[in-house]
Scaffold this motif. Sequence first.
Motif, short mmCIF file in Angstrom:
data_model
loop_
_atom_site.label_atom_id
_atom_site.label_comp_id
_atom_site.label_asym_id
_atom_site.label_seq_id
_atom_site.Cartn_x
_atom_site.Cartn_y
_atom_site.Cartn_z
N LEU A 75 11.01 52.81 41.47
CA LEU A 75 9.68 52.46 42.43
C LEU A 75 8.81 53.42 42.71
O LEU A 75 8.98 54.43 42.93
N SER A 76 7.44 53.09 42.58
CA SER A 76 6.63 53.98 43.05
C SER A 76 5.75 53.46 44.09
O SER A 76 5.22 52.34 44.25
N LEU A 77 5.54 54.30 45.37
CA LEU A 77 4.91 53.79 46.53
C LEU A 77 3.62 54.92 46.79
O LEU A 77 3.90 55.91 47.02
N LEU A 78 2.54 54.25 47.04
CA LEU A 78 1.34 55.13 47.45
C LEU A 78 1.41 54.99 48.85
O LEU A 78 1.15 53.87 49.28
N TYR A 79 1.16 55.94 49.46
CA TYR A 79 1.07 55.83 51.12
C TYR A 79 0.11 57.27 51.58
O TYR A 79 0.14 58.07 51.21
N ARG A 80 -0.10 56.71 52.71
CA ARG A 80 -0.84 57.76 53.45
C ARG A 80 -0.26 58.18 54.89
O ARG A 80 0.15 57.11 55.65
N VAL A 81 -0.27 59.38 55.25
CA VAL A 81 0.41 59.63 56.54
C VAL A 81 -0.46 59.19 57.86
O VAL A 81 -1.62 59.88 57.91
N ILE A 82 -0.05 58.29 58.63
CA ILE A 82 -0.72 57.99 59.78
C ILE A 82 -0.03 57.89 61.00
O ILE A 82 -0.53 57.62 62.10
N GLY A 83 1.24 58.25 60.92
CA GLY A 83 2.06 58.18 62.10
C GLY A 83 3.53 58.76 61.97
O GLY A 83 3.69 59.35 60.85
N PRO A 84 4.55 58.88 62.86
CA PRO A 84 5.45 59.42 62.83
C PRO A 84 6.42 59.07 61.56
O PRO A 84 7.03 59.72 60.71
N GLY A 85 6.51 57.70 61.17
CA GLY A 85 7.16 57.41 60.04
C GLY A 85 6.82 57.87 58.74
O GLY A 85 7.57 58.40 57.88
N GLY A 126 -5.37 50.94 50.01
CA GLY A 126 -5.58 49.57 49.56
C GLY A 126 -5.38 49.62 48.12
O GLY A 126 -5.19 48.60 47.42
N LEU A 127 -5.27 51.08 47.22
CA LEU A 127 -4.97 51.13 46.01
C LEU A 127 -3.71 50.65 45.59
O LEU A 127 -3.30 50.57 44.55
N ALA A 128 -2.87 50.61 46.74
CA ALA A 128 -1.12 50.64 46.36
C ALA A 128 -0.57 49.68 45.55
O ALA A 128 0.13 49.83 44.63
N PRO A 129 -1.18 48.39 45.80
CA PRO A 129 -0.69 47.34 44.88
C PRO A 129 -1.18 47.12 43.31
O PRO A 129 -0.98 46.10 42.88
N LEU A 130 -2.42 48.07 43.23
CA LEU A 130 -3.12 47.77 42.26
C LEU A 130 -2.65 48.25 40.85
O LEU A 130 -3.02 47.73 39.67
N ALA A 131 -1.73 49.17 40.74
CA ALA A 131 -1.29 49.72 39.47
C ALA A 131 -0.42 48.50 38.79
O ALA A 131 -0.55 48.34 37.61
N LEU A 132 0.32 47.96 39.49
CA LEU A 132 1.24 46.96 38.96
C LEU A 132 0.35 45.93 38.33
O LEU A 132 0.69 45.20 37.43
N ALA A 133 -0.49 45.34 39.32
CA ALA A 133 -1.62 44.58 39.01
C ALA A 133 -2.32 44.52 37.54
O ALA A 133 -2.43 43.65 37.01
N SER A 134 -2.50 45.95 37.35
CA SER A 134 -3.22 45.95 36.25
C SER A 134 -2.37 45.85 35.05
O SER A 134 -2.91 45.57 33.93
N LYS A 135 -1.06 46.05 35.15
CA LYS A 135 -0.13 45.89 33.90
C LYS A 135 0.20 44.36 33.86
O LYS A 135 0.41 44.02 32.61
N LYS A 136 0.22 43.61 35.01
CA LYS A 136 0.50 42.08 34.82
C LYS A 136 -0.61 41.31 34.68
O LYS A 136 -0.38 40.13 34.08
N ILE A 137 -1.72 41.50 34.93
CA ILE A 137 -3.03 40.78 34.70
C ILE A 137 -3.23 40.83 33.10
O ILE A 137 -3.37 41.64 32.46
N PHE A 198 -9.09 40.92 42.66
CA PHE A 198 -7.86 41.10 43.60
C PHE A 198 -8.38 42.45 44.45
O PHE A 198 -8.39 43.35 43.62
N ALA A 199 -8.27 42.50 45.77
CA ALA A 199 -8.33 43.51 46.51
C ALA A 199 -7.50 43.84 47.40
O ALA A 199 -6.77 43.22 47.93
N GLY A 200 -7.24 45.26 47.79
CA GLY A 200 -6.68 45.86 48.76
C GLY A 200 -7.37 46.67 49.53
O GLY A 200 -8.29 47.49 48.90
N GLY A 201 -7.09 46.96 51.03
CA GLY A 201 -7.88 47.76 51.77
C GLY A 201 -7.81 47.16 52.97
O GLY A 201 -7.41 46.31 53.47
#
Length: 268
Positions: A75-85, A126-137, A198-201
């Motif tokens: 699994l690949s997860l794109l994330y940004r540091v915004i809090g303790p977790g 909001g880029l996070a879900p778009l790589a898999l979308a580019s594969k499946k669309i 399809f948008a994320g953000g």
Amino acid sequence: MSQTKIAAIAEGRVVENRRLAVDTYLMTIRCPEVSAKVSAAGLFVKLRCWGPPESGFGPLLDRPFSIHDADGQNLSLLYRVIGPGTELMSQCPAGAAIKVTGPLGHGLEADFGLNQGAYLVGGGIGLAPLALASKKIGGPTTLFYGERLKELQVAESWLKSWGGEVQTVCEDGGRYGQKGLVTAPLEKALKTEIRPVFAGGPAPMLAAVSRLAESYDAPVKVSVEAGMACGLGVCLTCSLPLKDGGRLRACQEGPVVDGGVIDWSGVR
């Protein structure tokens, strides 16, 4: 919408935790028990890379993250540091054990963009879900990527490695791309050719993209970033208002929903 299979709870191992830009990371986790169940773009997982709740260390609840990519093993997860977790997550080294629950939620329909292709729009993380979308669309995709600040921009070469045709904007001018908002190149593209969007953000961007797509009679799906806590539809912290009344839960009826059904005036 495409609903996930029954979620798994598994222990994964961090393969890589790579810094892409200021406070922005791409984490790859070997977790075939979950990766093999990812059937659609837009699904999410819940992670825990700190001690159990009774340890008193780290956040009380597991944290939700959109699935950036999945190949049946990793699994690949794109994330940004915004809090303790996410701060703790950014410190996870290769080989670290990590609890993974998922996949969860509803994703894109299997026939979204079939033959037509689609426009993919990502604002910030909001880029996070778009790589898999580019594969499946089915059909061609064009990625429109926007950021607020140049230091937040990920490398253009990385975007092109999975996004295909890429157009970028940045509100302060950026290190590459054009100055402005991501809706400007999207509207130019829609004037030339109508495709599903399809948008994320962040919510203001999703509202603007949804209204723009609707003005061109283009189907529009959005991956909403409402704050999730339980991820199971119980706590209602991620509920969003609908135009015809009532609310939907991002973790259950979403995260991928029709952008035209949300009452964006009531979303903060």
